[in-house]
Design a protein around this motif. Structure first.
Motif, short mmCIF file in Angstrom:
data_model
loop_
_atom_site.label_atom_id
_atom_site.label_comp_id
_atom_site.label_asym_id
_atom_site.label_seq_id
_atom_site.Cartn_x
_atom_site.Cartn_y
_atom_site.Cartn_z
N UNK A 55 0.84 -1.20 0.00
CA UNK A 55 0.00 0.00 0.00
C UNK A 55 0.88 1.26 0.00
N UNK A 56 1.92 1.20 0.79
CA UNK A 56 2.85 2.34 0.90
C UNK A 56 3.49 2.65 -0.47
N UNK A 57 3.79 1.60 -1.19
CA UNK A 57 4.42 1.76 -2.52
C UNK A 57 3.60 2.69 -3.42
N UNK A 58 2.28 2.59 -3.29
CA UNK A 58 1.41 3.38 -4.17
C UNK A 58 1.62 4.89 -3.99
N UNK A 59 2.11 5.28 -2.83
CA UNK A 59 2.37 6.72 -2.61
C UNK A 59 3.40 7.27 -3.59
N UNK A 99 -0.56 7.17 -9.80
CA UNK A 99 -0.67 8.60 -10.13
C UNK A 99 -2.08 9.20 -10.02
N UNK A 100 -2.84 8.78 -8.99
CA UNK A 100 -4.14 9.44 -8.77
C UNK A 100 -3.91 10.77 -8.05
N UNK A 101 -2.64 11.05 -7.77
CA UNK A 101 -2.20 12.32 -7.16
C UNK A 101 -0.75 12.50 -7.62
N UNK A 102 -0.13 13.65 -7.37
CA UNK A 102 1.27 13.79 -7.80
C UNK A 102 2.16 12.77 -7.08
N UNK A 103 2.89 11.97 -7.86
CA UNK A 103 3.75 10.94 -7.25
C UNK A 103 5.18 11.06 -7.79
N UNK A 104 6.10 10.57 -6.97
CA UNK A 104 7.53 10.71 -7.29
C UNK A 104 7.89 10.18 -8.68
N UNK A 105 7.38 9.01 -9.03
CA UNK A 105 7.80 8.40 -10.30
C UNK A 105 7.37 9.25 -11.49
N UNK A 106 6.21 9.87 -11.37
CA UNK A 106 5.72 10.76 -12.42
C UNK A 106 6.54 12.06 -12.44
N UNK A 107 6.82 12.58 -11.25
CA UNK A 107 7.56 13.85 -11.15
C UNK A 107 8.96 13.72 -11.75
N UNK A 108 9.59 12.57 -11.50
CA UNK A 108 10.95 12.40 -12.04
C UNK A 108 10.92 12.36 -13.57
N UNK A 109 9.91 11.70 -14.12
CA UNK A 109 9.79 11.72 -15.60
C UNK A 109 9.62 13.15 -16.09
#
Ligand code: SF4
Length: 216
Positions: A169-173, A177-187
């Motif tokens: 569950x924590x991984x989803x944070x 991407x239902x909210x701003x997330x690190x993996x999206x931000x790095x891209x």
């Protein structure tokens, strides 16, 4: 007279498959970008991933406590490494960005070097003599548990299953991407710097784009 090094590199590229080419290109993009940013900017990016790295430490501690024995016995000692099958993993762009950010240049050079060799076996190209060659391996690899290991470990220590579900569950944070997330931000950071890669799934996967649009 053609440069022998360029000729050799071109010959290597011809032998690489699409998977290797995409990974090599993405590692190169990340390495190049980090080589031109200031030390302060690199520190800012390291601060941005620090919470995620703590999360990765938590997973490592959990896996070592619950799965250390069974995975060592079943996979490493027998050299089975069943999890690490050839091209069986999805690596996200951010997996590579995080790994480059925390790894010495020599380690990334080793990854680039293995990517240049044809992979004729059944195992992941990154599986070296001492295990995975990534310092922070892709999240999909880190959170993969085979059915046999899960059944054996959680059968004896059932409280571990709840802890494992919490970690998932924590991984989803960082990834959902239902909210701003690190993996999206790095891209996005690399896109803003003028780069693109087929591994930017948060910007090119229809499923993830749908989640971003709908917020669920
Ligand atoms: S990247 Fe590492 S952990 Fe993942 S499949 Fe390859 S060798 Fe295994």
């Amino acid at each position: 007279m053609p440069d022998p090094e360029v000729v050799a590199e071109e010959a290597d590229i011809e032998k690489m498959n699409d998977y290797q080419l995409e990974h090599r290109e993405t590692f190169s993009i990340v390495q190049t970008q980090f080589s031109v940013v200031s030390a302060a900017e690199k520190d800012r990016l390291k601060a941005m991933i620090s919470d995620y790295l703590s999360f990765r430490d938590d997973i490592t501690a959990f896996l070592s406590d619950y799965f250390g024995d069974v995975c060592t016995r079943k996979c490493y000692e027998s050299r089975l490494s069943a999890c690490c099958s050839r091209e069986g993993i999805i690596a996200f762009f951010a997996d590579m960005a995080v790994n480059v950010l925390v790894s010495p240049d020599e380690e990334i050079s080793l990854l680039l070097a293995v990517l240049r060799k044809p992979n004729t076996g059944f195992k992941c190209i990154y599986l070296g003599e001492k295990g995975c060659m990534w310092r922070i391996k892709p999240i999909v690899c880190e959170m993969f548990l085979c059915d046999t290991a899960e059944a054996e470990v959680f059968g004896k220590r059932p409280e571990g299953r709840a802890l494992w579900e919490e970690l998932k569950k924590h991984k989803q944070q960082y990834l959902w991407p239902d909210r701003p997330v690190l993996f999206d931000m790095l891209e996005q950071y690399f896109i803003d710097a003028g780069h693109s890669s087929p591994l930017m799934y948060f910007h090119n996967s229809p499923g993830l784009l749908r989640v971003k649009r709908s917020g669920k």
